[in-house]
Design an enzyme around this catalytic site. Structure first.
Site: not given
Ligand code: F6R
Length: 613
Positions: A2, A27, A74, A100-101, A486, A490, A493, A509, A608
């Protein structure tokens, strides 16, 4: 996960907190709220949904005061709703808390409080904190002592900010464990507190970060720091150099698009000051690395989550090929519970944009417990992953706001390349010629990324053609195999399209059974060591009626004749190819999500910084 913002000073806290929350919405964004001290009362406004709803509520029913706290949520405990939104108020209306937590012992605390007659108004774990604070105040008659007693009773990891109408001259903030940061901002006759720097960057750059187990009593004139048990702590000041404008969208529709386009600059900044071009040497002083340490390393274990783990997978190739050090990559949430085999001759290297990801921090702690050397590559300045490492490479990308990570993916690829050269050099495995070639290949990289960005409209045209697909398959081999992962991440998500990634050699396979005319297959096929294998993979997909989107080296006629669509990338050293091959895939995912009318910067169910397990 959060976001938290607090203000105390002479101005009206309401717009300052709303402005701060806006910067932190990435966040968490399922509900938001704020509380201000107004005419001797605590006034709370909160609602489910995004921040606009809170702003509209405050417009309808204004609140103003010179101290306040706000929150963007969140959800962990309790569905997103107005009653579960923070801040939470005590039953006598004297205390208010944002958090937060996760309060791990909240059920026990709740049962105890209920037995004493407390009626809970929400389903959150946070509400226990405010009731406990109220109860402890009746025993201590002092906010600081009551806060200490309350915080010491909480299990788990937290960032907490509290306020009381009985002692309106202060805000109490605390950090316990790794649930995310708490940063105190120093102004002139006004003070700020937040979970993240961007929230306060418009007002101050002079900050102090709380360590785990510390609290701060903040008044408009300053903050006094102590441990939760009451030992004084000397604040360590930092001046943040991030440009506040970097946390704005500017001319772009979304932060993600802006951050994709920032990569020429972020990669230029990543190289700045770290490469001695004349001598062909790499400088990473913040790692505290010397020949003796470099020679001692027997293994590197990279640990990270999500996109950062994909960067780590590329890092394995770089560290093994360039520095000849055995390297493994472990997802942090697995590493922390796996009883990993690491020792004093192992480097555990964590990669994290936020530097606050709970699993990554726990993996670092596990590595430390086992006696490994712990390094990190981190973006967020002052974050825990930066502070608890023995050595850290700071990503030079500025704030990343879009939930889907982009520029914080390409920067660590370059950091890992630099690290591999430095280690290879110190360990004597690179000839001067090797080093010169590796270093000089870097110089064209920002420009090569720029050329990929210039082709945005070509990628957009393919996104238009494929935006309604239900599934997609991403294939890559060798150093570009992580780019398949990756690219798929992208897409899924932000566009909610089911996308799977495979090492292309695995197709036969099992996964090839999925291929038909409705299955776009994104094949990453630059002209590298694995090129011929990727070509035969593309042929196999075409033979089964699949639609192929290839990422290919400019001018490659073979791929052009086979694929339905091509994303062109410039030719670069194969070790740096992932930095360019990922760019069209970021743009592709961005435009698909945008064409589908989705909220690109705040995709559903995500946040995030993942500061809970
Ligand atoms: C995807 C994304 C997440 C972060 C993951 C780790 O686009 O952003 O998969 O890469 O949550 O986050 P950090 O890098 O902040 O540890």
């Amino acid at each position: 996960m959060c976001g938290i913002v607090g203000y105390i000073g002479e101005k009206n806290a309401t717009p300052i907190i709303l402005g701060g929350l806006k910067k932190l919405e990435y966040r968490g964004y399922d509900s938001a709220g704020m509380a201000v001290l107004m005419d001797g009362r605590i006034e709370v406004r909160r609602d489910a949904g995004k921040l606009e709803k809170l702003a509209a509520l405050i417009k309808e029913s204004p609140i103003a005061g010179s101290a306040g706290i706000g929150h963007t949520r969140w959800a962990t405990h309790g569905i997103p709703s107005a009653r579960n939104a923070h801040p939470h108020l005590s039953k006598d209306g004297n205390f208010v808390v944002v958090h937060n937590g996760i309060v791990e012992n909240f059920l026990t605390l709740k049962e105890e409080l209920e037995a004493e007659g407390v009626v809970f108004q929400s389903d959150t774990d946070t509400e226990t904190i405010v009731h406990l604070l109220e109860k402890n105040y009746t025993l201590t008659h002092d906010l600081i002592s009551a806060a200490r007693k309350t915080l010491l009773a909480l299990k788990g990891a937290h960032g907490v900010v509290m306020m009381s109408r009985l002692e309106p001259d202060k805000i109490v903030a605390a950090r316990i464990g790794n649930a995310g940061g708490v940063v105190i901002g120093y102004g002139e006759g006004e003070m700020f507190v937040a979970s993240d720097i961007p929230a306060i960057l418009d007002h101050t750059r002079r900050v102090v970060f709380l360590e785990s187990g510390q609290m701060a009593v903040i008044t408009r004139d300053g903050a006094s720091l102590s441990t939760l048990t009451g030992l004084p702590v000397k604040p360590e000041f930092h001046v943040i150099s991030w440009d506040p404008v970097a946390a704005e969208k500017g001319e772009y529709r979304h932060f993600m698009q802006k951050e994709i386009h920032e990569q020429v600059r972020s990669l230029t900044d990543t190289l700045a000051g770290r490469v001695d071009w004349e001598d062909a040497r790499v400088l990473l002083p913040s790692l505290n690395l010397n020949r003796e340490i470099a020679e001692k390393i027997q293994k590197i274990t990279i640990t990270a989550c999500g996109t950062a783990a994909h960067a780590g997978m590329v890092g394995k190739f770089l560290l093994e090929h360039i520095a000849r050090i055995p390297t493994e990559v472990d997802i942090a949430s697995e590493f922390r519970y796996r009883d990993p085999l690491v020792n004093a001759n192992t480097v555990v290297l964590a990669i994290s944009q936020s530097g606050e990801t709970a699993d990554t921090l726990a993996a670092m702690e596990e590595a430390r417990r086992k006696g490994a050397m712990v390094w990190s590559i981190v973006n967020a300045i002052g974050s825990q992953a930066m502070r608890i490492a023995d050595g850290c490479i700071s990503m030079q990308v500025g704030p990343e706001i879009g939930v889907a990570s982009t520029k914080a993916f390409t920067a660590p690829l370059v950091d890992l390349y630099l690290l591999a050269i430095l280690l290879g050099d110190l360990r004597g495995v690179l000839t001067q010629r090797d080093r010169q070639k590796l270093v000089s290949d870097l110089s064209v990289l920002p420009d090569a990324v720029g050329r990929c960005l210039d082709r945005e409209n070509e990628v957009l045209a393919v996104a238009r053609a494929l935006k309604d697909t239900r599934d997609a398959l991403y294939l890559g081999r060798g150093i570009n195999m992580p780019i398949a992962y990756e690219g798929a991440l992208k897409l899924k998500e932000i566009s909610y399209i089911h996308a799977e990634a495979y090492p292309a050699g695995e197709m036969k396979h099992g996964p090839i059974a999925l291929v038909d005319k409705d299955m776009p297959v994104v094949a990453i096929a630059p002209q590298d060591l694995w090129y011929d294998k990727m070509i035969s993979q593309i042929e196999q997909v075409k033979a089964r009626g699949g639609v192929v989107v290839a990422v290919a080296t400019e001018g490659d006629q073979r791929v052009e004749s086979l694929a339905d669509h091509v994303f062109w990338v410039p030719r670069v050293n194969w070790l740096l190819a992932p930095v360019v091959t990922v760019i069209p895939l970021q743009i592709f995912a961005y435009h698909i999500a945008s064409l589908r009318g989705l909220d690109v910067d705040q995709p559903r169910n995500l946040a995030k910084s993942v500061t809970v397990e």
